[in-house]
Write a protein that holds these residues in place. Sequence first.
Motif, mmCIF file in Angstrom:
data_model
loop_
_atom_site.group_PDB
_atom_site.id
_atom_site.type_symbol
_atom_site.label_atom_id
_atom_site.label_comp_id
_atom_site.label_asym_id
_atom_site.label_seq_id
_atom_site.Cartn_x
_atom_site.Cartn_y
_atom_site.Cartn_z
ATOM 1 N N LEU A 1 0.800 -1.231 0.000
ATOM 2 C CA LEU A 1 0.000 0.000 0.000
ATOM 3 C C LEU A 1 0.834 1.282 0.000
ATOM 4 C CD1 LEU A 1 -3.051 -0.740 2.334
ATOM 5 C CD2 LEU A 1 -3.143 0.168 0.001
ATOM 6 N N PRO A 2 1.879 1.404 0.845
ATOM 7 C CA PRO A 2 2.632 2.668 0.859
ATOM 8 C C PRO A 2 3.304 2.996 -0.461
ATOM 9 C CG PRO A 2 3.099 1.373 2.824
ATOM 10 C CD PRO A 2 2.362 0.476 1.886
ATOM 11 N N HIS A 3 3.546 1.987 -1.295
ATOM 12 C CA HIS A 3 4.242 2.198 -2.566
ATOM 13 C C HIS A 3 3.277 2.362 -3.735
ATOM 14 C CE1 HIS A 3 8.020 1.222 -0.546
ATOM 15 N NE2 HIS A 3 7.366 0.239 0.032
ATOM 16 N N GLY A 4 2.015 2.065 -3.520
ATOM 17 C CA GLY A 4 1.022 2.243 -4.570
ATOM 18 C C GLY A 4 1.196 1.319 -5.745
ATOM 19 N N SER A 5 1.834 0.180 -5.517
ATOM 20 C CA SER A 5 2.027 -0.775 -6.607
ATOM 21 C C SER A 5 2.356 -2.139 -6.026
ATOM 22 C CB SER A 5 3.163 -0.327 -7.536
ATOM 23 O OG SER A 5 4.400 -0.323 -6.829
ATOM 24 N N GLY A 6 2.244 -3.144 -6.888
ATOM 25 C CA GLY A 6 2.601 -4.497 -6.483
ATOM 26 C C GLY A 6 1.740 -5.507 -7.210
ATOM 27 N N ALA A 7 2.231 -6.729 -7.282
ATOM 28 C CA ALA A 7 1.500 -7.808 -7.937
ATOM 29 C C ALA A 7 1.512 -9.026 -7.038
ATOM 30 C CB ALA A 7 2.124 -8.147 -9.295
ATOM 31 N N ALA B 1 -12.183 -10.838 -4.404
ATOM 32 C CA ALA B 1 -12.705 -9.735 -3.594
ATOM 33 C C ALA B 1 -11.589 -8.762 -3.207
ATOM 34 C CB ALA B 1 -13.392 -10.283 -2.340
ATOM 35 N N VAL B 2 -10.442 -9.314 -2.804
ATOM 36 C CA VAL B 2 -9.302 -8.468 -2.461
ATOM 37 C C VAL B 2 -8.813 -7.715 -3.699
ATOM 38 C CG1 VAL B 2 -6.918 -8.452 -1.623
ATOM 39 C CG2 VAL B 2 -8.626 -9.900 -0.499
ATOM 40 N N ALA B 3 -8.827 -8.389 -4.850
ATOM 41 C CA ALA B 3 -8.364 -7.750 -6.090
ATOM 42 C C ALA B 3 -9.182 -6.510 -6.411
ATOM 43 C CB ALA B 3 -8.444 -8.745 -7.248
ATOM 44 N N LYS B 4 -10.495 -6.593 -6.259
ATOM 45 C CA LYS B 4 -11.363 -5.463 -6.583
ATOM 46 C C LYS B 4 -11.125 -4.289 -5.647
ATOM 47 C CE LYS B 4 -15.669 -6.483 -7.640
ATOM 48 N NZ LYS B 4 -17.014 -7.139 -7.549
ATOM 49 N N GLU B 5 -10.728 -4.594 -4.411
ATOM 50 C CA GLU B 5 -10.422 -3.536 -3.446
ATOM 51 C C GLU B 5 -9.031 -2.952 -3.672
ATOM 52 O OE1 GLU B 5 -9.375 -3.243 1.323
ATOM 53 O OE2 GLU B 5 -10.550 -4.939 0.582
ATOM 54 N N ALA B 6 -8.051 -3.841 -3.859
ATOM 55 C CA ALA B 6 -6.650 -3.415 -3.857
ATOM 56 C C ALA B 6 -6.245 -2.683 -5.123
ATOM 57 C CB ALA B 6 -5.739 -4.626 -3.646
ATOM 58 N N ILE B 7 -6.954 -2.883 -6.225
ATOM 59 C CA ILE B 7 -6.534 -2.242 -7.469
ATOM 60 C C ILE B 7 -6.629 -0.725 -7.359
ATOM 61 C CG2 ILE B 7 -8.813 -2.358 -8.556
ATOM 62 C CD1 ILE B 7 -5.280 -2.658 -10.190
ATOM 63 N N ALA B 8 -7.502 -0.229 -6.500
ATOM 64 C CA ALA B 8 -7.594 1.220 -6.300
ATOM 65 C C ALA B 8 -6.312 1.785 -5.723
ATOM 66 C CB ALA B 8 -8.773 1.540 -5.373
ATOM 67 N N SER B 9 -5.495 0.921 -5.123
ATOM 68 C CA SER B 9 -4.200 1.333 -4.572
ATOM 69 C C SER B 9 -3.037 0.885 -5.447
ATOM 70 C CB SER B 9 -4.032 0.735 -3.163
ATOM 71 O OG SER B 9 -5.072 1.174 -2.311
ATOM 72 N N GLY B 10 -3.336 0.462 -6.674
ATOM 73 C CA GLY B 10 -2.282 0.086 -7.607
ATOM 74 C C GLY B 10 -1.756 -1.329 -7.426
ATOM 75 N N ILE B 11 -2.454 -2.146 -6.638
ATOM 76 C CA ILE B 11 -2.009 -3.520 -6.357
ATOM 77 C C ILE B 11 -2.894 -4.486 -7.139
ATOM 78 C CG2 ILE B 11 -1.671 -5.266 -4.559
ATOM 79 C CD1 ILE B 11 -1.603 -2.832 -2.563
ATOM 80 N N ARG B 12 -2.263 -5.327 -7.937
ATOM 81 C CA ARG B 12 -3.004 -6.313 -8.733
ATOM 82 C C ARG B 12 -2.952 -7.679 -8.049
ATOM 83 N NH1 ARG B 12 -1.566 -8.079 -13.178
ATOM 84 N NH2 ARG B 12 0.647 -7.516 -13.091
ATOM 85 N N VAL B 13 -4.115 -8.333 -7.959
ATOM 86 C CA VAL B 13 -4.218 -9.686 -7.415
ATOM 87 C C VAL B 13 -4.872 -10.569 -8.463
ATOM 88 C CG1 VAL B 13 -5.123 -11.144 -5.564
ATOM 89 C CG2 VAL B 13 -4.500 -8.757 -5.080
ATOM 90 N N ASN B 14 -4.238 -11.700 -8.765
ATOM 91 C CA ASN B 14 -4.772 -12.656 -9.725
ATOM 92 C C ASN B 14 -4.512 -14.076 -9.241
ATOM 93 O OD1 ASN B 14 -5.765 -11.048 -12.187
ATOM 94 N ND2 ASN B 14 -3.714 -10.184 -11.886
ATOM 95 N N VAL B 15 -5.161 -15.035 -9.899
ATOM 96 C CA VAL B 15 -5.113 -16.435 -9.479
ATOM 97 C C VAL B 15 -4.792 -17.330 -10.672
ATOM 98 C CG1 VAL B 15 -6.443 -18.348 -8.470
ATOM 99 C CG2 VAL B 15 -6.836 -16.005 -7.679
ATOM 100 N N VAL B 16 -3.961 -18.328 -10.438
ATOM 101 C CA VAL B 16 -3.777 -19.430 -11.378
ATOM 102 C C VAL B 16 -4.507 -20.628 -10.800
ATOM 103 C CG1 VAL B 16 -2.154 -20.925 -12.579
ATOM 104 C CG2 VAL B 16 -1.485 -18.588 -12.005
#
Length: 266
Positions: A149-155, A187-202
């Motif tokens: 969150l503090p960096h506004g990015s991440g995967a 659910a986390v992905a939809k929330e976190a993308i507003a902070s530049g963090i992408r969450v995906n699943v394989v």
Amino acid sequence: MSGDAQRDRFEGKVAMVTGAGSGMGAAAARQLAAEGARAVVLADVNSEAAGIVAKELPAARAVALDVADAAAVDGAVDDVLREYGRIDVLVHAAGVDDPEAKRWIADALVEGRPPEVTGRLDDAAWRRVMRVNLDGTFHVLRAAVRAMLPHGSGAIVVIGSSSAFDAPVGYPHYAASKAAVHALSQAVAKEAIASGIRVNVVAPGPTETGMAARTPEVLRTGFADPRVRPYATAEEMADIALFLASDAAANLVGAVLLANGGRFTA
């Protein structure tokens, strides 16, 4: 993408991989190191196995981590932040299956009768699978989001399972845990993308890992659909995970990529 660009996809990134002592986690850690990550932290409940993999890699270190332990997850992530200042990529591959339930299913197949698993499952077996697969995923997602969150990015890439879709007979706790993992991650992905963090699943199908090697042969044989490949490799699943973690997947958020070799579609 050129070979050179592929090798540099994670240039300068700090990465953490759970379940990195074997299988898809180990394959992802190796690939992150090969593609330029400046640091790769390999976390596994079996720290010795993670240490063996880490010794192969530049700028890598291993840590003991039971993802079911929330405080331990928070502590491990905090340690990475203290040492490297950030986490850019997190691949969550830690998980468990149920060898005893697999044996019950295999015995039923050999004897030509329907599996009888649900009535035999005790609370401890249910909780073990949920504690590691679902609770552990929540602990890791929460800690990773806090760190990024503090960096506004991440995967963040979570390893789910195709069993969340086809719900194999006799494996209710595992299928339920992975279906919940998918929903949690989305659910986390939809929330976190507003902070530049992408969450995906394989969502892998049958994959050649240590877990698969412990599967009774009659069940392994059951996967031998002549139309498709019997088992994927851990490296192939790592390729998909790291595509999701890369900038090439910038428009993928909350995706669940079904990677089962064509056994079914969802």
